[in-house]
Write a protein that holds these residues in place. Structure first.
Motif, PDB file in Angstrom:
ATOM      1  N   THR A 153     -22.632   2.798  27.201  1.00 52.60           N
ATOM      2  CA  THR A 153     -22.858   3.801  26.143  1.00 52.60           C
ATOM      3  C   THR A 153     -23.668   3.181  25.016  1.00 52.60           C
ATOM      4  OG1 THR A 153     -20.819   3.214  25.009  1.00 52.60           O
ATOM      5  CG2 THR A 153     -20.657   4.884  26.739  1.00 52.60           C
ATOM      6  N   ASP A 154     -24.072   4.035  24.053  1.00 54.50           N
ATOM      7  CA  ASP A 154     -24.820   3.536  22.896  1.00 54.50           C
ATOM      8  C   ASP A 154     -23.956   2.636  22.028  1.00 54.50           C
ATOM      9  OD1 ASP A 154     -26.984   4.882  23.798  1.00 54.50           O
ATOM     10  OD2 ASP A 154     -26.900   6.523  22.341  1.00 54.50           O
ATOM     11  N   ASN A 155     -22.624   2.770  22.169  1.00 51.73           N
ATOM     12  CA  ASN A 155     -21.718   1.886  21.406  1.00 51.73           C
ATOM     13  C   ASN A 155     -21.471   0.569  22.122  1.00 51.73           C
ATOM     14  OD1 ASN A 155     -21.448   3.911  19.462  1.00 51.73           O
ATOM     15  ND2 ASN A 155     -19.756   4.875  20.562  1.00 51.73           N
ATOM     16  N   GLU A 157     -20.158   0.272  25.252  1.00 51.02           N
ATOM     17  CA  GLU A 157     -19.045   0.327  26.204  1.00 51.02           C
ATOM     18  C   GLU A 157     -19.611   0.438  27.625  1.00 51.02           C
ATOM     19  OE1 GLU A 157     -15.133   3.117  27.233  1.00 51.02           O
ATOM     20  OE2 GLU A 157     -16.469   3.582  25.553  1.00 51.02           O
ATOM     21  N   GLY A 206     -20.515  11.236  24.067  1.00 52.64           N
ATOM     22  CA  GLY A 206     -21.171  10.367  23.085  1.00 52.64           C
ATOM     23  C   GLY A 206     -22.528  10.902  22.732  1.00 52.64           C
TER      24      GLY A 206
END
Length: 214
Positions: A153-155, A157, A206
């Motif tokens: 993900t962009d975070n 993860e 997300g």
């Protein structure tokens, strides 16, 4: 022989023709006499009327005497009232405060030059959605033409790997005709290798978004 009327005259011309005509009488002068009599009577009546009419009454009212008005000198204007000595005097004007001097423009510092983006810095969040596909177990041996695709993900993860076709894989059918593959190369359930458990990856919500399985 009949007697001739007195008011007619008889004449015989040289040819022997006898003419009888009315005698001329003094009738033409009679009307002049009547006209003269009428004028005389009219003059007499006019004279009698003038004699009997009363004399005009003279105007006994004398004209009013003319009065001459004497010019009087103009009256002098009233003296101006004197100002009371107790009247407040105007306050002296205070000098206006001096205008502040303009501040010198702040010195602009040069912006730090950023290094050109490269590697992972080229990625911008929200521009690459996660792809949904079949989860590939870690211990499952993949046949030729299939690969594991890892995503995050962009975070940052990480998610489980999904099954995809290799970029150089060109599958054919029983007749030797090329099989059309999905544009994103994600393997659909009907093209999964034999014996592989079919479990679809559930992706978290997300900003990057999700691209569903074909």
């Amino acid at each position: 022989m009949a007697s001739q009327p007195p008011n007619q005259e008889r004449h015989v011309d040289r040819d022997g023709v006898t003419r009888i005509q009315r005698k001329r009488t003094g009738g033409n002068g009679t009307w002049l006499v009547w006209v003269a009599l009428g004028v005389t009577v009219l003059c007499l009546l006019l004279s009698a009327w003038l004699v009997s009419s009363p004399d005009p009454v003279p105007d006994s009212q004398e004209p009013a005497p003319v009065r001459v008005a004497r010019a009087t000198p103009p009256s002098s204007p009233p003296p101006a009232p004197k100002l009371a000595s107790s009247a407040p005097r105007p306050a002296p004007q205070q000098a206006a405060p001096a205008a502040p001097e303009p501040e010198a423009p702040a010195e602009q510092l040069p912006e730090p030059q950023q290094a050109p983006a490269e590697g992972i810095h080229l990625y911008r969040p929200g521009t690459s959605p996660l792809m949904q596909g079949i989860i590939v177990p870690e211990d499952f041996p993949l046949p030729e033409g299939y690969v594991r695709h890892y995503q995050a993900t962009d975070n940052g993860e990480r998610v489980q790997p999904i099954l995809m076709f290799h970029p150089d894989y060109k599958p054919t059918d029983s007749n030797g005709q090329p099989v059309e593959l999905p544009s994103n190369r994600v393997v659909p359930p009907e093209l999964a290798p034999p014996g592989m458990p079919i479990e679809i990856l559930e992706l978290p919500a997300g900003p990057e978004g999700v691209e569903p399985i074909p």
